[in-house]
Design an enzyme around this catalytic site. Structure first.
Site, PDB file in Angstrom:
ATOM      1  N   HIS A 109      -4.629   8.194  19.582  1.00  0.00           N
ATOM      2  CA  HIS A 109      -3.564   7.496  20.294  1.00  0.00           C
ATOM      3  C   HIS A 109      -2.968   8.433  21.354  1.00  0.00           C
ATOM      4  CE1 HIS A 109      -3.976   5.513  16.413  1.00  0.00           C
ATOM      5  NE2 HIS A 109      -3.391   4.444  16.922  1.00  0.00           N
ATOM      6  N   GLY A 198       2.650   7.905   9.148  1.00  0.00           N
ATOM      7  CA  GLY A 198       1.571   7.035   9.596  1.00  0.00           C
ATOM      8  C   GLY A 198       1.957   5.598   9.332  1.00  0.00           C
ATOM      9  N   ASP A 239       8.622   1.619  18.538  1.00  0.00           N
ATOM     10  CA  ASP A 239       8.932   0.208  18.338  1.00  0.00           C
ATOM     11  C   ASP A 239       8.431  -0.296  16.991  1.00  0.00           C
ATOM     12  OD1 ASP A 239      10.266  -0.628  20.822  1.00  0.00           O
ATOM     13  OD2 ASP A 239       8.377  -0.119  21.788  1.00  0.00           O
ATOM     14  N   HIS A 346      -2.610   2.764  24.066  1.00  0.00           N
ATOM     15  CA  HIS A 346      -1.915   2.976  22.793  1.00  0.00           C
ATOM     16  C   HIS A 346      -2.827   3.600  21.748  1.00  0.00           C
ATOM     17  CE1 HIS A 346      -0.310   1.982  18.808  1.00  0.00           C
ATOM     18  NE2 HIS A 346       0.875   1.864  19.365  1.00  0.00           N
ATOM     19  N   GLU A 494      15.011  -0.837  -2.323  1.00  0.00           N
ATOM     20  CA  GLU A 494      13.990  -0.094  -3.071  1.00  0.00           C
ATOM     21  C   GLU A 494      13.042   0.689  -2.173  1.00  0.00           C
ATOM     22  OE1 GLU A 494      15.162  -3.587  -5.693  1.00  0.00           O
ATOM     23  OE2 GLU A 494      14.678  -3.308  -3.555  1.00  0.00           O
ATOM     24  N   PHE A 521       9.873  -4.320  -9.616  1.00  0.00           N
ATOM     25  CA  PHE A 521      10.280  -4.151  -8.229  1.00  0.00           C
ATOM     26  C   PHE A 521       9.657  -2.927  -7.567  1.00  0.00           C
ATOM     27  CE2 PHE A 521      14.256  -6.603  -9.613  1.00  0.00           C
ATOM     28  CZ  PHE A 521      13.622  -7.814  -9.377  1.00  0.00           C
ATOM     29  N   TYR A 524       8.298  -3.765  -4.204  1.00  0.00           N
ATOM     30  CA  TYR A 524       9.037  -3.554  -2.956  1.00  0.00           C
ATOM     31  C   TYR A 524       8.797  -2.155  -2.385  1.00  0.00           C
ATOM     32  CZ  TYR A 524      12.004  -7.709  -3.688  1.00  0.00           C
ATOM     33  OH  TYR A 524      12.485  -8.983  -3.838  1.00  0.00           O
ATOM     34  N   HIS A 557      10.422 -11.336 -13.102  1.00  0.00           N
ATOM     35  CA  HIS A 557      10.928 -10.013 -13.449  1.00  0.00           C
ATOM     36  C   HIS A 557      10.049  -9.285 -14.471  1.00  0.00           C
ATOM     37  CE1 HIS A 557      14.373 -11.290 -11.226  1.00  0.00           C
ATOM     38  NE2 HIS A 557      15.142 -10.300 -11.617  1.00  0.00           N
TER      39      HIS A 557
END
Length: 746
Positions: A109, A198, A239, A346, A494, A521, A524, A557
Site C-alpha cells: 500500500h 492491520g 478513514d 491505495h 467489549e 459475548f 463481540y 446468552h
C-alpha cells in the site's frame, strides 16, 4: 553534521517548544527542528492531485475547535532555504523507500506512506523521544500506525532513525518470507513496532491502552520533585479505522478518561479501497470526536503544511486534560502524476512507468532504496540522542530509587516483568470440605489475592463487574481524577475493552490486565482476542456464565461453540476450571504465561470442591482426579472440564459400585496438555484403553482427538434454551445417567 550546520538557536528553541520537554543537557544535543515548507501552496504537476471537482463540501455542524494556520506555526527563521531543501529531501526519501519496497514486492500500500510522510517525518525526527538502539526503553514515546496497511511508512522511519531491525536488506525483503518487514506491523517480528496492527481500528484502541498505562503509572509513581513516568502516545488512523466501531468504543473511553498524552492524527485523504469515501462515509469526524470529549484540530494542508503540523502538535501538547485528534487533510499517493488521490494507489504497486513518472514529478533522481548522504547524516543523530535520553532517565531513576525505595521497586517490577518472590502463595487453596461456590466467585477471591502481590495487576469488566465478580475490593475506580486506581470501568464496549487491554499489556512486561464479560459475548471481542494471541499480549480474559448453566437467560446468552472456537485459535490458553483449586491453578497459569493470553470460562452456578483437583494439575492441562485401576489399565476413562467434571465424578462412583475400574480426567486446558511429553500423556490417556467418554456443556467438535474412534462425546450441538439450569442439563442429557449409559454401550 554538514547538513545541519546552518541550524540556528531560534530553530533549536522551536524544536524544544514543540517537543514539550525540558532543555537537554550539553551532552544531549537538542533535536533539530529543521526546515520549513517551501512547497506551501504549490500544486502537484499532476491534474489528479486536486480534490475531486464534484466533492460535496463537508461543512461542520458546529465551529471547529481549532484550525491551525501557517502563521501560527513557527516564527520566521534564518537559513530557511537550506533547511527547507533538506526537509523536502528527507520527506521524499520516506516516500520513495515506501514506493520502492512496494514495487519490489509487487504488493503493498504505497498511497498512505506517500501522503503521510510529512507527519511521520515530523514525529520521528523532531518530536518523539526514543532510543533506536534500545527499542524497549521504558520512558520512550510510543507510536501506533493504526492504518497498518501503510506500514512502509513506519519501516522507512525506523530505517532512517537507525533501528537495527530495519536495515536496507529488510526494506528490500518487504512482505517476503522471514523478513522483519511483514505486510502489516507486527510487534513480535520487528523491534520498534509497539503493537500489531492491520485489522482497522485495533491500533487506535491499542493506543488508548498505551496512553491509559502511561497515565496510570505516572499517577502512581511520579512525585512532586521527580517525574519518572512521562511519555506520549501518538497514532495515525485512517478513514477505515474511523468507520470501524471499535474506534468509537475506545475513543469514547479515552475522552471519558481525559487521556491528555494521547495524540492521534487522522489521515483525512477521502479514499478507501472501493473509491472516494463520499460513497459511504460523510460524517463530520471532528465534531464526533468533540462529542467524545477530545480536543480537535484541523490541518488543512497535510501535503506541504509542515508548520501547520508542527503547530498542531504544540497545541495538542498544551491540552493536558483531553486527548487530541489532529485531522490532517492529505493526498493519498502524493506525487504520483496519474494515481494520486485515487483508490488505485491505495493497495497496489504503482507500476514501473508510474514510479518513473513520480520520480520525475518530485525531482527524485536516485536509484531504488537510495538514501542521500545529507539525509542519512541528519537522521544519524538519533542513535546518539536516544542513548543520551535513556542515560539521562536512568540516572534520574537511580535518584528516584534512593528517595522512594518501595515505589521504585514496584515500578521496576512493572518495567521488567519480574514477578515478586512467592507471589503464587497468595492464591487461595480449597478442600472438599470447603463450601460449594460458583467459579466466578472463586475467581474474585483469586483476583483480589493477586492484586495484593502483583503491582501491575489491573482490569475490569464491560459493565458486568457485579456479575462477573471482578472488582478489586481494596482499590477504587480508574477515572479521570483517580487514574492511580486499578478497577477499570469499560462500559458496554467489549471490543474496545479487549483491544485497550492489549495496549496495556504491551506497554510494559509487568502490566497484567484482565477484562471480563459473559463468555458468549466474546463474539463481540473476538478480533481483539485474536490480536492478543497474535501479538503475544498476556491479557487475562475472565469469562463468566460459561455454559447452559446460566439457565433462564436462554440461548442468546448460552455459549455453545465458544470453547472449541478458542481451542482452535493459536497461542491462547482456553481454561475451564471445575472448582476452587482449579480456578487458582488457572490464574497461576495465566500469570506465568505472559506471552500468550488466557481465557478463563467460569460458572454462574455453584459447584462443589472436588476431591483430587489441584492447581498443580492445571499446569499440566490434563490430569487424573480419581482412579481405582492399577497398571495404567482402567476399564473406562471419563473426561470432562468445568462444571461437568462433577457429573463425570458421580458417574464414575456409580460405575465403580458395579465393579468397574474408572479413571476420571480433568482436561481443564487442552493446549497445556498437548504441550506435555508423550510419556505424560500416555500416563493419563493410555492408548490401550479405547473405552472413553467425554462430557462437556458445549459443542462436541474436537473431543475426538481424545476419544479416538470408539469413544463417545456427550455435549451440545445445537443452541441452548431458556429454563432453570437443572432442567436444561436434564433435557440436554448432561447427566451422570447419560455418562453411565454411554459407558455401558462401550
Amino acid at each position: 553534521m554538514a547538513a545541519s550546520s546552518s541550524v540556528t538557536a531560534a530553530q533549536a528553541l522551536v524544536g524544544r517548544a514543540i517537543s514539550g520537554h525540558p532543555s537537554p543537557s550539553p551532552s544531549h544535543p537538542d533535536r533539530l527542528a529543521f526546515g520549513l515548507s517551501s512547497l506551501a501552496g504549490r500544486a502537484l504537476k499532476s491534474p489528479a492531485a486536486p480534490r475531486l471537482q464534484n466533492r460535496r463540501p463537508r461543512a461542520a455542524s458546529r465551529p471547529r475547535r481549532s484550525s491551525v494556520t501557517r502563521a501560527a506555526a513557527v516564527e520566521t527563521l534564518e537559513g530557511k532555504a537550506a533547511t527547507e531543501a533538506l526537509l523536502e529531501k528527507s520527506i521524499n526519501t520516506i516516500r520513495f523507500l515506501a514506493v520502492d519496497a512496494v514495487e519490489k514486492a509487487n504488493s503493498g500500500h504505497p498511497g498512505l506512506p506517500m501522503g503521510c510522510a510529512p507527519i511521520g517525518h515530523i514525529l520521528y525526527d523532531e518530536v518523539m523521544r526514543y532510543n533506536p538502539k534500545n527499542p524497549y526503553w521504558f520512558n520512550r514515546d510510543r507510536f501506533v500506525l493504526s492504518a497498518g496497511h501503510g506500514c512502509m511508512l513506519q519501516y522507512a522511519l525506523l530505517h532512517l532513525a537507525g533501528y537495527d531491525s530495519v536495515k536496507e536488506e529488510d526494506l528490500k525483503a518487504f512482505r517476503q518470507w522471514g523478513s522483519k518487514t511483514p505486510g502489516h506491523p507486527e510487534n513480535f517480528e520487528t523491534p520498534g513496532i509497539e503493537v500489531t496492527t492491520g485489522p482497522l481500528g485495533q491500533g487506535i484502541a491499542n493506543a488508548v491502552g498505551l496512553a491509559l498505562a502511561e497515565r496510570h503509572l505516572a499517577s502512581r509513581f511520579n512525585k512532586p520533585d521527580m517525574e519518572i513516568v512521562d511519555h506520549y502516545t501518538y497514532a495515525i488512523l485512517g478513514d477505515g479505522c474511523q468507520m470501524e466501531g471499535i474506534s468509537n468504543e475506545s475513543c469514547s473511553l479515552a475522552g471519558h478518561w481525559g487521556l491528555g498524552k494521547l495524540i492521534a492524527f487522522y489521515d483525512d485523504n477521502h479514499i478507501s479501497i472501493d473509491g472516494d469515501t463520499e460513497i459511504a462515509f460523510t460524517e463530520d469526524v471532528n465534531a464526533r470526536f468533540e462529542a467524545l470529549g477530545w480536543h480537535t484540530i484541523w490541518v488543512k494542508n497535510g501535503n506541504t503544511g509542515y508548520d501547520e503540523i508542527r503547530a498542531a502538535i504544540k497545541e495538542a501538547k498544551a491540552v493536558k486534560d483531553k486527548p487530541t485528534l489532529i485531522k490532517v487533510t492529505t493526498t493519498i499517493g502524493f506525487g504520483s502524476p496519474n494515481k494520486a488521490n485515487s483508490y488505485s494507489v491505495h493497495g497496489s504497486a504503482l507500476g514501473a512507468k508510474e514510479v518513473e513518472a513520480t520520480r520525475q514529478n518530485l525531482g527524485w533522481p536516485y536509484e531504488p532504496f537510495f538514501v542521500p548522504e545529507d539525509v542519512k547524516s541528519h537522521w544519524s543523530r538519533h542513535a546518539r540522542e536516544g542513548a543520551a535520553l535513556e542515560a539521562e532517565w536512568n540516572a534520574k531513576f537511580v535518584e528516584y530509587e534512593k528517595k522512594y525505595k518501595e515505589d521504585a521497586a514496584e515500578l521496576k517490577q512493572i518495567i521488567t516483568g519480574d514477578l515478586p518472590a512467592g507471589w503464587e502463595k497468595a492464591l487461595p487453596t480449597y478442600t472438599p470440605e470447603s463450601p460449594a461456590d460458583a467459579t466466578r466467585n472463586l475467581s474474585q477471591q483469586c483476583l483480589n489475592a493477586l492484586a495484593k502481590v502483583l503491582p501491575g495487576f489491573l482490569g475490569g469488566s464491560a459493565d458486568l463487574a457485579s456479575s462477573n465478580m471482578t472488582l478489586l475490593k481494596m482499590f477504587g475506580d480508574f477515572q479521570k481524577d483517580t487514574p492511580e486506581e486499578r478497577n477499570v470501568r469499560f462500559g458496554v464496549r467489549e471490543h474496545g475493552m479487549g483491544a485497550i487491554c492489549n495496549g496495556i499489556a504491551l506497554h510494559s512486561p509487568g502490566l497484567i490486565p484482565y477484562c471480563a464479560t459473559f463468555f458468549v459475548f466474546t463474539d463481540y471481542m473476538r478480533p481483539a482476542i485474536r490480536i492478543s494471541a497474535l501479538s503475544e499480549a498476556g491479557v487475562i480474559y475472565v469469562m463468566t456464565h460459561d455454559s447452559i448453566g446460566l439457565g433462564e437467560d436462554g440461548p442468546t446468552h448460552q455459549p455453545i461453540e465458544h470453547l472449541i472456537s478458542f481451542r482452535a485459535m493459536p497461542n491462547i490458553l482456553m481454561l475451564r476450571p471445575a472448582d476452587g483449586n482449579e480456578t487458582a491453578g488457572a490464574y497461576k497459569v495465566a500469570i506465568l504465561n505472559s506471552k500468550r493470553p488466557s481465557i478463563l470460562a467460569l460458572s454462574r452456578q455453584k459447584l462443589p470442591q472436588l476431591a483430587g483437583t489441584s492447581a498443580e494439575g492445571v499446569e499440566k492441562g490434563g490430569y487424573i482426579i480419581s482412579d481405582n485401576s492399577s497398571g495404567n489399565k482402567p476399564d473406562l476413562i471419563v473426561m470432562s472440564t468445568g462444571s461437568e467434571l462433577e457429573i463425570a465424578a458421580k458417574a464414575a462412583d456409580e460405575l465403580r459400585k458395579e465393579g468397574k475400574t474408572v479413571r476420571v480426567v480433568s482436561l481443564v486446558c487442552w493446549e497445556l496438555f498437548d504441550e506435555q511429553s508423550n510419556e505424560y500423556k500416555e500416563s493419563i490417556l493410555p492408548a490401550s484403553v479405547t473405552a472413553r467418554v467425554s462430557i462437556e456443556a458445549g459443542a462436541t467438535l474436537g473431543w475426538e482427538k481424545f476419544l479416538g474412534t470408539k469413544g463417545k462425546a456427550i455435549g451440545i450441538d445445537r443452541f441452548g434454551a431458556s429454563a432453570p439450569a437443572g432442567r436444561i442439563y436434564k433435557e440436554f442429557g448432561l447427566t451422570a445417567e447419560k455418562v453411565i449409559e454411554a459407558a455401558k454401550s462401550l
